[in-house]
Design a protein around this motif. Structure first.
Motif, PDB file in Angstrom:
ATOM      1  N   VAL A 280     125.703 -34.125 -64.331  1.00 12.76           N
ATOM      2  CA  VAL A 280     124.851 -33.125 -65.000  1.00 12.76           C
ATOM      3  C   VAL A 280     123.532 -33.731 -65.464  1.00 12.76           C
ATOM      4  CG1 VAL A 280     124.705 -31.783 -67.147  1.00 12.76           C
ATOM      5  CG2 VAL A 280     126.705 -31.569 -65.685  1.00 12.76           C
ATOM      6  N   ALA A 281     123.546 -35.023 -65.801  1.00 15.45           N
ATOM      7  CA  ALA A 281     122.372 -35.670 -66.404  1.00 15.45           C
ATOM      8  C   ALA A 281     121.220 -35.882 -65.429  1.00 15.45           C
ATOM      9  CB  ALA A 281     122.777 -37.016 -67.002  1.00 15.45           C
ATOM     10  N   SER A 282     121.429 -35.649 -64.132  1.00 11.85           N
ATOM     11  CA  SER A 282     120.382 -35.950 -63.151  1.00 11.85           C
ATOM     12  C   SER A 282     119.105 -35.138 -63.381  1.00 11.85           C
ATOM     13  CB  SER A 282     120.911 -35.713 -61.726  1.00 11.85           C
ATOM     14  OG  SER A 282     121.332 -34.368 -61.575  1.00 11.85           O
ATOM     15  N   LEU A 283     119.239 -33.824 -63.549  1.00 10.87           N
ATOM     16  CA  LEU A 283     118.045 -32.991 -63.741  1.00 10.87           C
ATOM     17  C   LEU A 283     117.372 -33.215 -65.102  1.00 10.87           C
ATOM     18  CD1 LEU A 283     119.004 -29.579 -62.081  1.00 10.87           C
ATOM     19  CD2 LEU A 283     117.594 -31.423 -61.174  1.00 10.87           C
ATOM     20  N   PRO A 284     118.119 -33.296 -66.224  1.00  7.70           N
ATOM     21  CA  PRO A 284     117.462 -33.603 -67.496  1.00  7.70           C
ATOM     22  C   PRO A 284     116.696 -34.924 -67.469  1.00  7.70           C
ATOM     23  CG  PRO A 284     119.672 -32.813 -67.902  1.00  7.70           C
ATOM     24  CD  PRO A 284     119.546 -32.969 -66.430  1.00  7.70           C
ATOM     25  N   LEU A 285     117.292 -35.938 -66.851  1.00  9.85           N
ATOM     26  CA  LEU A 285     116.613 -37.235 -66.773  1.00  9.85           C
ATOM     27  C   LEU A 285     115.394 -37.168 -65.865  1.00  9.85           C
ATOM     28  CD1 LEU A 285     119.667 -39.668 -66.629  1.00  9.85           C
ATOM     29  CD2 LEU A 285     118.083 -39.334 -68.530  1.00  9.85           C
ATOM     30  N   THR A 286     115.465 -36.336 -64.826  1.00 11.47           N
ATOM     31  CA  THR A 286     114.299 -36.132 -63.958  1.00 11.47           C
ATOM     32  C   THR A 286     113.143 -35.528 -64.747  1.00 11.47           C
ATOM     33  OG1 THR A 286     115.706 -35.823 -62.012  1.00 11.47           O
ATOM     34  CG2 THR A 286     113.460 -34.969 -61.877  1.00 11.47           C
ATOM     35  N   TRP A 287     113.469 -34.496 -65.552  1.00 10.80           N
ATOM     36  CA  TRP A 287     112.434 -33.878 -66.404  1.00 10.80           C
ATOM     37  C   TRP A 287     111.838 -34.906 -67.366  1.00 10.80           C
ATOM     38  CZ3 TRP A 287     110.308 -28.926 -67.149  1.00 10.80           C
ATOM     39  CH2 TRP A 287     109.542 -28.782 -68.306  1.00 10.80           C
ATOM     40  N   MET A 288     112.711 -35.665 -68.011  1.00 10.49           N
ATOM     41  CA  MET A 288     112.255 -36.653 -68.995  1.00 10.49           C
ATOM     42  C   MET A 288     111.362 -37.703 -68.341  1.00 10.49           C
ATOM     43  SD  MET A 288     112.515 -37.705 -72.211  1.00 10.49           S
ATOM     44  CE  MET A 288     114.036 -37.086 -72.919  1.00 10.49           C
ATOM     45  N   ALA A 289     111.791 -38.207 -67.173  1.00  7.19           N
ATOM     46  CA  ALA A 289     111.017 -39.242 -66.488  1.00  7.19           C
ATOM     47  C   ALA A 289     109.658 -38.709 -66.046  1.00  7.19           C
ATOM     48  CB  ALA A 289     111.798 -39.766 -65.277  1.00  7.19           C
ATOM     49  N   MET A 290     109.626 -37.511 -65.463  1.00  7.37           N
ATOM     50  CA  MET A 290     108.361 -36.928 -65.008  1.00  7.37           C
ATOM     51  C   MET A 290     107.438 -36.619 -66.182  1.00  7.37           C
ATOM     52  SD  MET A 290     108.400 -37.051 -61.803  1.00  7.37           S
ATOM     53  CE  MET A 290     106.818 -36.230 -61.655  1.00  7.37           C
ATOM     54  N   ALA A 291     108.011 -36.151 -67.282  1.00  6.64           N
ATOM     55  CA  ALA A 291     107.198 -35.847 -68.463  1.00  6.64           C
ATOM     56  C   ALA A 291     106.572 -37.121 -69.030  1.00  6.64           C
ATOM     57  CB  ALA A 291     108.057 -35.162 -69.528  1.00  6.64           C
ATOM     58  N   LEU A 292     107.338 -38.211 -69.037  1.00  7.59           N
ATOM     59  CA  LEU A 292     106.805 -39.482 -69.539  1.00  7.59           C
ATOM     60  C   LEU A 292     105.754 -40.055 -68.595  1.00  7.59           C
ATOM     61  CD1 LEU A 292     110.079 -41.125 -70.902  1.00  7.59           C
ATOM     62  CD2 LEU A 292     108.150 -40.299 -72.257  1.00  7.59           C
ATOM     63  N   LEU A 293     105.972 -39.929 -67.285  1.00 11.14           N
ATOM     64  CA  LEU A 293     104.968 -40.412 -66.330  1.00 11.14           C
ATOM     65  C   LEU A 293     103.687 -39.586 -66.403  1.00 11.14           C
ATOM     66  CD1 LEU A 293     107.194 -41.154 -63.192  1.00 11.14           C
ATOM     67  CD2 LEU A 293     106.140 -42.816 -64.726  1.00 11.14           C
ATOM     68  N   GLU A 294     103.836 -38.284 -66.648  1.00  7.58           N
ATOM     69  CA  GLU A 294     102.659 -37.421 -66.829  1.00  7.58           C
ATOM     70  C   GLU A 294     101.905 -37.818 -68.089  1.00  7.58           C
ATOM     71  OE1 GLU A 294     100.181 -34.251 -65.639  1.00  7.58           O
ATOM     72  OE2 GLU A 294     102.024 -34.866 -64.613  1.00  7.58           O
TER      73      GLU A 294
ATOM     74  N   THR B 162     101.385 -36.330 -70.966  1.00 11.65           N
ATOM     75  CA  THR B 162     100.731 -35.331 -71.817  1.00 11.65           C
ATOM     76  C   THR B 162     101.479 -35.124 -73.129  1.00 11.65           C
ATOM     77  OG1 THR B 162     100.040 -34.213 -69.787  1.00 11.65           O
ATOM     78  CG2 THR B 162      99.792 -32.998 -71.842  1.00 11.65           C
ATOM     79  N   TYR B 163     102.793 -34.981 -73.033  1.00 14.59           N
ATOM     80  CA  TYR B 163     103.584 -34.711 -74.240  1.00 14.59           C
ATOM     81  C   TYR B 163     103.608 -35.919 -75.174  1.00 14.59           C
ATOM     82  CZ  TYR B 163     105.356 -31.176 -70.968  1.00 14.59           C
ATOM     83  OH  TYR B 163     105.459 -30.163 -70.043  1.00 14.59           O
ATOM     84  N   TYR B 164     103.738 -37.103 -74.590  1.00 11.51           N
ATOM     85  CA  TYR B 164     103.815 -38.314 -75.411  1.00 11.51           C
ATOM     86  C   TYR B 164     102.501 -38.566 -76.140  1.00 11.51           C
ATOM     87  CZ  TYR B 164     104.553 -43.190 -76.738  1.00 11.51           C
ATOM     88  OH  TYR B 164     104.671 -44.363 -77.444  1.00 11.51           O
TER      89      TYR B 164
ATOM     90  N   GLN C 290     101.558 -46.252 -72.545  1.00 11.55           N
ATOM     91  CA  GLN C 290     102.844 -46.434 -73.209  1.00 11.55           C
ATOM     92  C   GLN C 290     103.880 -45.443 -72.662  1.00 11.55           C
ATOM     93  OE1 GLN C 290     102.195 -46.020 -77.419  1.00 11.55           O
ATOM     94  NE2 GLN C 290     101.056 -47.941 -77.610  1.00 11.55           N
ATOM     95  N   SER C 291     103.445 -44.210 -72.479  1.00 16.39           N
ATOM     96  CA  SER C 291     104.338 -43.176 -71.959  1.00 16.39           C
ATOM     97  C   SER C 291     104.823 -43.524 -70.556  1.00 16.39           C
ATOM     98  CB  SER C 291     103.618 -41.826 -71.953  1.00 16.39           C
ATOM     99  OG  SER C 291     104.437 -40.817 -71.408  1.00 16.39           O
ATOM    100  N   GLN C 292     103.913 -43.979 -69.708  1.00  7.64           N
ATOM    101  CA  GLN C 292     104.298 -44.316 -68.339  1.00  7.64           C
ATOM    102  C   GLN C 292     105.212 -45.533 -68.277  1.00  7.64           C
ATOM    103  OE1 GLN C 292     100.433 -44.571 -66.484  1.00  7.64           O
ATOM    104  NE2 GLN C 292     100.455 -42.402 -65.890  1.00  7.64           N
ATOM    105  N   VAL C 293     104.991 -46.494 -69.166  1.00  7.99           N
ATOM    106  CA  VAL C 293     105.901 -47.647 -69.239  1.00  7.99           C
ATOM    107  C   VAL C 293     107.312 -47.182 -69.604  1.00  7.99           C
ATOM    108  CG1 VAL C 293     106.449 -49.724 -70.568  1.00  7.99           C
ATOM    109  CG2 VAL C 293     104.122 -49.363 -69.731  1.00  7.99           C
ATOM    110  N   LEU C 294     107.403 -46.272 -70.578  1.00  9.34           N
ATOM    111  CA  LEU C 294     108.709 -45.722 -70.951  1.00  9.34           C
ATOM    112  C   LEU C 294     109.338 -44.961 -69.792  1.00  9.34           C
ATOM    113  CD1 LEU C 294     107.986 -44.421 -74.578  1.00  9.34           C
ATOM    114  CD2 LEU C 294     109.437 -46.348 -73.940  1.00  9.34           C
ATOM    115  N   GLY C 295     108.505 -44.203 -69.056  1.00  7.30           N
ATOM    116  CA  GLY C 295     109.003 -43.437 -67.912  1.00  7.30           C
ATOM    117  C   GLY C 295     109.591 -44.325 -66.832  1.00  7.30           C
ATOM    118  N   TRP C 296     108.842 -45.371 -66.456  1.00  5.29           N
ATOM    119  CA  TRP C 296     109.336 -46.293 -65.423  1.00  5.29           C
ATOM    120  C   TRP C 296     110.552 -47.074 -65.920  1.00  5.29           C
ATOM    121  CZ3 TRP C 296     108.562 -45.451 -60.667  1.00  5.29           C
ATOM    122  CH2 TRP C 296     107.339 -44.964 -60.210  1.00  5.29           C
TER     123      TRP C 296
END
Length: 302
Positions: A108-122, A124-126, A183-189
């Motif tokens: 189940v965690a695959s899609l939530p983690l995908t959202w989190m990773a993409m949001a951090l790489l983007e 904007t929110y961070y 910082q956000s992108q480092v967290l994402g990767w």
């Protein structure tokens, strides 16, 4: 026609992978739309942190819950679990259920983690949320304050306006959005790396701990799939036949009916009997109509 059949066969063979891929693409696309079209950082000391974290965490939580709701395994584990309980003789079953729930959660965690990773790489929110968090803002402002307390406090107070790139900010603060995004992108990767490592370890561990060999495991997967398909087919046919018999029995005239040439209409009491709410309290009957039909059949025989 052959090409069409080939396409259908390929779809049936890889529909699970295609479904996961489509869901992932929709998640990535949804995140992109949210960050570019919907999200508008308020650039306010009170709201930056809450607003940014809401867009980062709430969709993740929603996707996680929806992932549980749409999977059949969730309801297979939950159905009747409160009545069964974990007695001494069923401890092994509870252990197996816990293992299945853990595997389900990982899936189940695959899609939530995908959202989190993409949001951090983007980023904007961070950038928005981080500008409103003092513990993130203070190290950035300390680097430009040169031990000047007044300048440090002024920088921290102006920090929530950084995402909007307002012209009255300190000149040294113009680079802060880039720093926060970095910082956000480092967290994402980092998140992506941790997830991939965990997946690799989990896959290797599950294969190493398998009680059977590779080919037998593949055979078991094929068998379970075929069993499920055949069960659904047979259950549908059996349910249709049982429902047909019960409906026929409900409209069957009683044995003491005088005029059988006129189609029989059940009595008002019979209609009321099958119109109530049914909560499956009796294992013998699957509906009130089933119960009523069996009672009518018994009365006719007697």
């Amino acid at each position: 026609m052959e090409k069409f059949r080939l396409a259908v066969d390929l779809y049936r063979k890889y529909r699970s992978a295609l479904g996961c891929g489509l869901a992932t693409l929709l998640t990535v696309g949804g995140e992109s739309v949210f960050s570019n079209a919907v999200f508008q950082c308020p650039c306010n000391k009170t709201w930056n942190q809450t607003y940014g974290l809401m867009f980062l965490l709430v969709p993740t939580l929603v996707l996680f819950i929806l992932g549980y709701l749409v999977r059949t395994r969730t309801w297979r584990l939950l159905t009747n679990c409160c009545k069964q309980g974990c007695y001494h003789e069923s401890c092994n079953a509870c252990l197996q259920s816990s293992k299945c729930f853990w595997q389900l959660s990982c899936s189940v965690a695959s899609l939530p983690l995908t959202w989190m990773a993409m949001a951090l790489l983007e980023g904007t929110y961070y950038v928005c949320a981080g500008s409103g968090i003092r513990k993130i803002a203070q190290p950035l402002c300390s680097a430009i304050a040169d031990n000047d307390t007044k300048k440090l406090e002024n920088c921290i107070n102006l920090m929530p306006r950084v995402p909007c790139k307002e012209s009255d900010l300190l000149s040294e603060m113009q680079t802060f959005p880039k720093v926060l995004k970095a910082q956000s992108q480092v967290l994402g990767w980092s998140l992506i790396a941790v997830v991939i490592i965990c997946l690799m370890i989990g896959a290797i561990a599950s294969q190493c701990c398998s009680p059977v060999g590779f080919r037998q495991l593949n055979f078991w997967k094929i068998y379970m799939k075929q069993e499920e398909e055949n069960f659904k087919k047979e259950a549908k046919e059996h349910a249709a036949e049982l429902a047909k018999q019960n409906v026929k029995c409900f409209f069957m005239p009683p044995s003491d009916a005088k005029n059988t040439s006129i189609p029989y209409t059940p009595s008002l009491d019979n209609w009321k009997e099958i119109s109530s709410l049914y909560t499956f309290p009796d294992e013998k009957y699957y509906s009130l109509l089933h119960k009523c039909a069996n009672k009518t059949n018994f009365e006719n025989k007697s």
